[in-house]
Design an enzyme around this catalytic site. Sequence first.
Site, PDB file in Angstrom:
ATOM      1  N   ASN A  12     -15.562 -15.370   7.318  1.00 36.50           N
ATOM      2  CA  ASN A  12     -16.886 -15.971   7.397  1.00 36.50           C
ATOM      3  C   ASN A  12     -17.072 -17.008   6.294  1.00 36.50           C
ATOM      4  O   ASN A  12     -16.846 -16.728   5.113  1.00 36.50           O
ATOM      5  CB  ASN A  12     -17.964 -14.894   7.223  1.00 36.50           C
ATOM      6  N   GLU A  13     -17.464 -18.195   6.676  1.00 41.25           N
ATOM      7  CA  GLU A  13     -17.856 -19.266   5.762  1.00 41.25           C
ATOM      8  C   GLU A  13     -16.959 -19.389   4.526  1.00 41.25           C
ATOM      9  O   GLU A  13     -17.420 -19.241   3.383  1.00 41.25           O
ATOM     10  CB  GLU A  13     -19.309 -19.060   5.317  1.00 41.25           C
TER      11      GLU A  13
ATOM     12  N   GLN B 244     -24.359  -6.169   4.473  1.00 39.88           N
ATOM     13  CA  GLN B 244     -25.781  -6.483   4.407  1.00 39.88           C
ATOM     14  C   GLN B 244     -26.667  -5.476   5.139  1.00 39.88           C
ATOM     15  O   GLN B 244     -27.869  -5.437   4.917  1.00 39.88           O
ATOM     16  CB  GLN B 244     -26.015  -7.897   4.959  1.00 39.88           C
TER      17      GLN B 244
ATOM     18  N   HIS C 126     -16.281 -10.867   5.550  1.00 44.43           N
ATOM     19  CA  HIS C 126     -17.589 -11.503   5.383  1.00 44.43           C
ATOM     20  C   HIS C 126     -18.017 -11.327   3.915  1.00 44.43           C
ATOM     21  O   HIS C 126     -18.815 -10.450   3.583  1.00 44.43           O
ATOM     22  CB  HIS C 126     -18.615 -10.887   6.346  1.00 44.43           C
TER      23      HIS C 126
HETATM   24  C1  FCB Z   1     -24.878 -17.184   5.666  1.00 45.04           C
HETATM   25  C2  FCB Z   1     -24.114 -15.866   5.557  1.00 45.04           C
HETATM   26  C3  FCB Z   1     -24.913 -14.663   5.968  1.00 45.04           C
HETATM   27  C4  FCB Z   1     -26.343 -14.744   5.516  1.00 45.04           C
HETATM   28  C5  FCB Z   1     -26.950 -16.072   5.905  1.00 45.04           C
HETATM   29  C6  FCB Z   1     -28.399 -16.233   5.517  1.00 45.04           C
HETATM   30  O1  FCB Z   1     -24.355 -18.103   4.772  1.00 45.04           O
HETATM   31  O2  FCB Z   1     -22.961 -15.912   6.346  1.00 45.04           O
HETATM   32  O3  FCB Z   1     -24.266 -13.523   5.485  1.00 45.04           O
HETATM   33  O4  FCB Z   1     -26.429 -14.500   4.166  1.00 45.04           O
HETATM   34  O5  FCB Z   1     -26.220 -17.113   5.326  1.00 45.04           O
END
Ligand code: FCB
Length: 408
Positions: free
Chosen positions: A154-155, A18, A110
């Site tokens: 990540n997530e 990003q 990520h």
């Molecule tokens: C999260 C992501 C991050 C960014 C934020 C706004 O879900 O981990 O990369 O996009 O949202």
Amino acid sequence: MFKFPGDFYWGAATAAYQVEGANSNSDWWEWEIRAGLKDRSGQACRHYDLYNQDFDLAKQLHHNAHRLSIEWSRVEPEEGKFSETGLAHYRDVILALKERGIEPIVTLHHFTNPIWFARRGGWLDRSSPKYFLRYVGKVIRSLGDLVRFWVTINEPMVYVYHSFYLGDWPPQEKSLFKARAAALSLVRAHIRAYHLIHDVYRRENLPAPYVSVAHNVQAFVACNAAPRSMAAAYIRDRWFNFGFLKRLIRSKSLDFIGINYYTRSLVEPANWGLRSMLIDTSSRSTLKKNSMGWDIFPEGLYELLVRIKIYRLPVFILENGICTGDDALRWEFIRGHLKCLAQAMGQGVKVLGYIYWSLLDNFEWDKGFAPRFGLIEVDYGNYERKIRESAVKLSQVSANGILEDEVN
Ligand code: FCB
């Protein structure tokens, strides 16, 4: 007034894809072209070249921690061939943080994958954890001496939801079956990476690492008392917030719980069909919103943290933030969430730190550059940075750990 502990971590997060720019070996890069995205990531924030300057600003804002991610496709641009230049770059980046007294929190995955990995079937390939592990091993052996906090993935649930169920991110699959398969690969990859990281640290006599995931949680609220709405909110909370987390807790593969929290979802399924139960949300909410239409609901953070307390693990807020053109609202958002965090800590929840998303305005995936999440504004014409007022206000809290009662 609330006083945060003296060893509390304060900082902001970024993700390689990003902010860095020119990540042309990544599956997202290829997909941006294929999908014809209006905004392409291109040079992003040019953070790949400007990281020293960005970390000077973080230091100036009294940050003592920073979350960043490593772009797998820079470290392993071709299958099994590692780039020493790629690894040396991240070593320099992490050293730049440490020289400024900023603790690095490093994410290994990520959302983006190397193109070669995606071509092999990405996370749907049963061997995917094996490839991930090889990359993780290389990174840990190269950077382990500099890092204590690792975030493997990540997530995972957000990634699975968008990429394999909603189908609006690469590889654009829309199947519950595939979503489940990808989630299983990610669980396996995390558990094995957790043990690998600990093994390497033990073998190299390094102080024990803290390893976790960054798990996105949301407040799921039924839009009315109808059984269908209540059931859908319950299912989403179970599945999205707690299912994955419990699986990792059971496997004892978390040293802390990394939490990303942004919003609540007002649940309003159109019918009892599975798809509707899992994705329909209401637009009838009257809460204030960020510029992407997400509800601002700090109370949800408090409630989730208090529920997570039963796992008896420390929590680290690894992302919380707002995209907005109204910087006063950004401060209101941050302050509101810090208040709820303080309340939860007052209830005995152990919290290690608060990491705002994001240090810089950046490329918000399929939404492009319009959403402005940064504590620092980026001018995409000349890449100049400008500290926002909300960042200064947050820095006053991080400087002494004191959150005053009155609205400042
Ligand atoms: C999260 C992501 C991050 C960014 C934020 C706004 O879900 O981990 O990369 O996009 O949202």
